[in-house]
Write a protein that holds these residues in place. Structure first.
Motif, PDB file in Angstrom:
ATOM      1  N   GLU A  47       0.976   1.246 -13.998  1.00  0.00           N
ATOM      2  CA  GLU A  47       2.325   1.804 -13.999  1.00  0.00           C
ATOM      3  C   GLU A  47       3.284   0.833 -13.324  1.00  0.00           C
TER       4      GLU A  47
ATOM      5  N   ARG B 146       0.833  -1.210   0.000  1.00  0.00           N
ATOM      6  CA  ARG B 146       0.000   0.000   0.000  1.00  0.00           C
ATOM      7  C   ARG B 146       0.864   1.255   0.000  1.00  0.00           C
ATOM      8  N   ALA B 147       1.997   1.203   0.681  1.00  0.00           N
ATOM      9  CA  ALA B 147       2.893   2.364   0.718  1.00  0.00           C
ATOM     10  C   ALA B 147       3.441   2.659  -0.676  1.00  0.00           C
ATOM     11  N   LEU B 148       3.842   1.633  -1.404  1.00  0.00           N
ATOM     12  CA  LEU B 148       4.368   1.838  -2.751  1.00  0.00           C
ATOM     13  C   LEU B 148       3.247   2.241  -3.713  1.00  0.00           C
ATOM     14  N   ARG B 149       2.110   1.619  -3.547  1.00  0.00           N
ATOM     15  CA  ARG B 149       0.966   1.883  -4.437  1.00  0.00           C
ATOM     16  C   ARG B 149       0.462   3.312  -4.304  1.00  0.00           C
ATOM     17  N   ALA B 150       0.661   3.928  -3.154  1.00  0.00           N
ATOM     18  CA  ALA B 150       0.183   5.299  -2.930  1.00  0.00           C
ATOM     19  C   ALA B 150       0.804   6.288  -3.907  1.00  0.00           C
ATOM     20  N   ASP B 151       1.988   5.956  -4.405  1.00  0.00           N
ATOM     21  CA  ASP B 151       2.699   6.881  -5.299  1.00  0.00           C
ATOM     22  C   ASP B 151       2.718   6.430  -6.750  1.00  0.00           C
ATOM     23  N   HIS B 152       2.083   5.292  -7.048  1.00  0.00           N
ATOM     24  CA  HIS B 152       2.161   4.760  -8.408  1.00  0.00           C
ATOM     25  C   HIS B 152       0.834   4.133  -8.818  1.00  0.00           C
TER      26      HIS B 152
END
Length: 363
Positions: free
Chosen positions: A50, A40-46
């Motif tokens: 993508e 979820r932390a990575l997905r928040a920015d991408h």
């Protein structure tokens, strides 16, 4: 392939080939996904696609559960999506949050909008790069699984424009335009073959085909519209790999909801492993397939919300069911859920699931 680090845990591959194993290998569908805070932390920015199209990000997410559950989990599965095939065929697919096709196929005339020929290296090369990168990053800890969606499941998305409760549009095609439907299903199957072969060449060590909507078809319609394409894929992958001098890898078919077809699938589908949903007892499935294939599954994912005692009881029961009869050549199995893990599950309860599999599946 010699350029990859040697594999240190081959439990999954041995079980997939029907060999005796000291315990059941275990992994879970959608194991790299929204239930993990690091995802979820990575997905928040991408954006979702993508990430799929960026090999560095896809590798990172694929590795997240391997890091978290190191020593407990026996396989990784590349982070991607079954709908990259419709994208490669020329359709736009959005994720907001579920899959959506702004311009679905409404009549057979719309098939003309699809690419006549799909160059998988050009259209899906990002998946191949992610697989190679991930194989190297795994350093041989566990095998890497590649996958694709089954033609009927992809066909349904392409026509419905997303998920569906009734599949009215997709089934209208089957019943109103049967020959045109078969032709489109075969076109999708051909892309699946090329895509899966490319994944093996890139480093995938086992392949899984997801027929998520198999259970929406009657036994007759499954045989008529889905089974032939599933066989086309297994045969095509084996033939292409053989022609290119590449050793075959085990293949798994997960036809969710199609337990009525287990006998035919075991006898003639050409897959090494059949995945089970939670709507059939493993001991019953064992009798049906009669040692012709290994089995995979099949705990209800919602048990993971029931607490540690419920998880342990369900795993204990599942292992006992799978272990009935001869264990080994006639009874190899891979522990898994009966469908993909859902987003609200506590990662520590997943850890407990893995620990229970290790405890109760040992021979």
């Amino acid at each position: 392939m010699s350029e990859f680090p040697p594999l240190r845990n081959d439990l999954l591959l041995r079980a997939a080939r029907g060999e005796r194993t000291e315990r059941a290998p275990v992994w879970i569908m959608r194991q790299a996904g929204r239930y993990l805070p690091e995802f979820r932390a990575l997905r928040a920015d991408h954006g979702f696609f993508e990430i799929c199209r960026t090999p560095e990000l896809a590798t990172e997410i694929t590795l997240q559960p391997i890091r978290r559950y190191s020593g407990l989990i026996d396989a990784s599965i590349i982070f991607s999506d079954i709908l990259v095939i419709p994208q490669a065929m020329g359709m736009e697919v959005l994720m907001n949050p579920g899959p959506s096709f702004p311009d679905p196929l409404n009549t057979p005339a719309d098939v003309a909008k699809l690419h006549q020929k799909v160059d998988v290296d050009k259209e899906l090369g990002y998946v191949f790069k992610a697989i190679t990168r991930t194989r190297l990053a795994l350093k041989g800890e566990v095998p890497l699984i590649g996958f694709c969606g089954a033609p009927w499941t992809l066909f349904a998305y392409m026509i419905e424009g997303g998920g569906s409760k009734t599949f009215t549009k997709a089934k209208t095609w089957l019943f109103k335009y049967p020959e045109e439907s078969k032709a489109l299903l075969l076109r999708v199957a051909d892309v699946c073959v090329d895509f899966l072969v490319g994944q093996v060449k890139a480093g995938a060590q086992l392949l899984q085909v997801f027929d998520s909507w198999a259970g929406e078809l009657s036994p007759h319609d499954f045989t008529l519209f889905s089974l032939s394409t599933l066989k086309h894929i297994s045969k095509g992958v084996h033939e292409q790999l053989s022609k290119q001098g590449i050793s075959p890898v085990p293949m798994t078919l997960f036809a969710k909801g199609a337990n009525y077809a287990l006998d035919n699938l075991a006898k003639e589908s050409g897959y090494d492993v059949l995945g089970l949903d939670w709507c059939i007892e493993p001991s019953v499935a064992r009798k049906i397939v009669d040692g012709k294939v290994a089995l995979q599954g099949n705990m209800d994912p919602n048990v993971l919300y029931g607490g540690r005692d419920a998880i342990e009881d369900a795993v204990k029961q599942m292992c006992a069911e799978f272990q009935r009869g001869t264990y080994g050549q006639a009874g190899a199995w891979i522990a898994n859920l009966g469908h993909g893990i859902t987003p609200g599950v506590d990662p520590e309860d997943v850890r407990w699931f893995f620990e229970c599999i290790h405890k109760y599946s040992a021979t």
